[in-house]
Design an enzyme around this catalytic site. Structure first.
Site, PDB file in Angstrom:
ATOM      1  N   GLY A  36       1.001  -1.140  -0.184  1.00 30.13           N
ATOM      2  CA  GLY A  36       0.146  -0.485  -0.111  1.00 30.13           C
ATOM      3  C   GLY A  36       1.180   1.387  -0.182  1.00 30.13           C
ATOM      4  O   GLY A  36       2.497   0.799   0.182  1.00 30.13           O
ATOM      5  N   VAL A  56      -1.784  -6.714  10.365  1.00 33.92           N
ATOM      6  CA  VAL A  56      -2.722  -7.251  10.837  1.00 33.92           C
ATOM      7  C   VAL A  56      -2.645  -8.687  11.745  1.00 33.92           C
ATOM      8  O   VAL A  56      -3.137  -9.445  11.276  1.00 33.92           O
ATOM      9  CB  VAL A  56      -3.979  -7.343   9.368  1.00 33.92           C
ATOM     10  CG1 VAL A  56      -4.068  -5.927   9.775  1.00 33.92           C
ATOM     11  CG2 VAL A  56      -3.806  -7.719   8.451  1.00 33.92           C
ATOM     12  N   LYS A  90       0.458 -15.152   5.266  1.00 34.78           N
ATOM     13  CA  LYS A  90       0.549 -14.901   6.813  1.00 34.78           C
ATOM     14  C   LYS A  90      -0.489 -13.879   6.500  1.00 34.78           C
ATOM     15  O   LYS A  90      -1.862 -13.999   7.387  1.00 34.78           O
ATOM     16  CB  LYS A  90       1.297 -14.483   7.205  1.00 34.78           C
ATOM     17  CG  LYS A  90       2.469 -15.516   7.925  1.00 34.78           C
ATOM     18  CD  LYS A  90       4.118 -14.786   8.354  1.00 34.78           C
ATOM     19  CE  LYS A  90       3.848 -14.302   9.301  1.00 34.78           C
ATOM     20  NZ  LYS A  90       4.553 -13.533  10.300  1.00 34.78           N
ATOM     21  N   TYR A 144      -1.540 -17.321  -2.519  1.00 36.73           N
ATOM     22  CA  TYR A 144      -2.482 -16.627  -2.979  1.00 36.73           C
ATOM     23  C   TYR A 144      -3.677 -16.911  -2.537  1.00 36.73           C
ATOM     24  O   TYR A 144      -4.990 -16.964  -1.834  1.00 36.73           O
ATOM     25  CB  TYR A 144      -2.810 -15.570  -3.971  1.00 36.73           C
ATOM     26  CG  TYR A 144      -3.402 -14.401  -3.885  1.00 36.73           C
ATOM     27  CD1 TYR A 144      -3.769 -13.607  -3.205  1.00 36.73           C
ATOM     28  CD2 TYR A 144      -4.118 -14.344  -5.162  1.00 36.73           C
ATOM     29  CE1 TYR A 144      -4.291 -12.225  -3.317  1.00 36.73           C
ATOM     30  CE2 TYR A 144      -5.469 -13.026  -5.023  1.00 36.73           C
ATOM     31  CZ  TYR A 144      -5.291 -12.167  -4.233  1.00 36.73           C
ATOM     32  OH  TYR A 144      -6.046 -10.964  -4.832  1.00 36.73           O
TER      33      TYR A 144
END
Ligand code: UDP
Length: 309
Positions: A36, A56, A90, A144
């Site tokens: 990001g 997170v 993760k 993914y």
């Protein structure tokens, strides 16, 4: 509502955050800025928006009441999975667990950003939500795909075992402003190449298909899902299917670029075709995409022009 958005500084997360603010909600954005970018949310800092710089995959601490948790944090391009395989696994597993734990503690609704990648290289076409998929668990994209499949499983477990009000959106290829110029995905790659008069790198023979949805349509579908009473996965994407060669040619034409196309090897496990069946979104959410491809591409080109300059 007071809404927590993980991955708020990302491409889709920042658009979700902005639309929630526009609709009068308060947003707590969380991001570790791995993929990001604070530039995506800098213009939101004066609004009813708090930003927490946090990973997170570690315990998530948010004080005060929360009405909804939207779990958007994850690397999201095939190049990112190659470079960040463990972080991708993760955030999809531990990160989803923590985001669900936050929703449970706050008695908040929860939405998981899932993906058309759960269908893998699909043997059913177009893809309905009832299709179980064709995923290679140990290929480079498996980090993914399997993280998101685990995410769906734990989300439904929280719904069934804890009675949490959970939603799952399976996002198909989405494009628009704030994609990273060099995230390796087809639309930003082709746009930055066309704008710099470089040749467009089409992988394989370019006959593989995708169906591209403009980001504002996607966000509208997600927020309708949040307000719905369904707990089943819902595809959100644009069913307009196009080959990769066609989208490369369209971008060259819209940019007005002298670039030509060069062919490069197809990445491992690159899906040959992808198109959402959106019957469920149409019937349950009354949702339908409204931005056609050329209109969306022109808006996106305008953004990339500034970034390339
Ligand atoms: N692709 C391409 N050239 C690029 C980037 C991607 O031909 O520079 C192809 C890629 O092989 C795939 C399609 O475009 O078939 C969409 O790729 P993307 O990375 O955007 O997302 P995916 O749908 O594969 O997750």
């Amino acid at each position: 509502m007071r809404v927590v958005v993980t991955g708020a500084a990302g491409f889709i997360g920042s658009h979700l955050t902005e639309t929630l603010l526009d609709r009068g909600h308060a947003v707590v954005g969380i991001d570790n800025l791995l993929t990001g970018d604070l530039a995506n949310i800098a213009h939101l800092r004066t609004r009813d928006f708090e930003f927490i710089h946090h990973d997170v995959t570690k315990y998530i601490d948010v004080s005060g009441a929360v009405d909804a948790v939207l779990h958007w944090a994850s690397p999201a391009s095939p190049i990112d999975y190659l470079e960040l395989p463990i972080q991708t696994l993760k955030v999809g597993s531990l990160g989803t667990h923590n985001a669900l734990g936050l929703a449970k503690a706050k008695r908040a609704r929860f939405v998981l950003a899932s993906t058309s990648e759960v269908y893998g290289d699909p043997l059913e076409h177009p893809q309905k939500e009832t299709y179980w998929g064709n995923v290679n668990p140990i290929g480079p994209r498996g980090v993914y795909d399997e993280a998101k499949r685990f995410g769906e499983a734990i989300t439904l477990a929280y719904h069934r075992y804890h009675g949490l009000d959970t939603k799952i959106v399976r996002i198909f290829n989405t494009y628009g402003p704030r994609m990273r110029l060099r995230d390796g995905r087809a639309v930003p790659a082709f746009m930055s190449q066309a704008l710099q008069n470089e040749d467009l790198t089409v992988f394989g023979d370019g006959t593989q298909t995708r169906s591209f949805c403009y980001v504002s349509d996607l966000v509208d579908g997600i927020l309708r899902l949040l307000d719905s009473n369904t707990n089943d996965p819902v595809n959100i994407g644009n069913p307009h299917e196009i080959t990769i060669e066609q989208i490369a040619r369209t971008i060259i034409r819209l940019v007005g670029s002298p670039s030509t196309i060069v062919y490069r090897p197809l990445p491992v496990d690159d899906p040959k075709q992808r198109r959402p069946d959106i019957t469920r979104a149409r019937t349950l959410l009354g949702w339908e995409p409204t931005i056609d491809l050329e209109e969306g591409l022109l808006k996106t080109i305008a953004y990339f022009k500034q970034r390339v300059a």
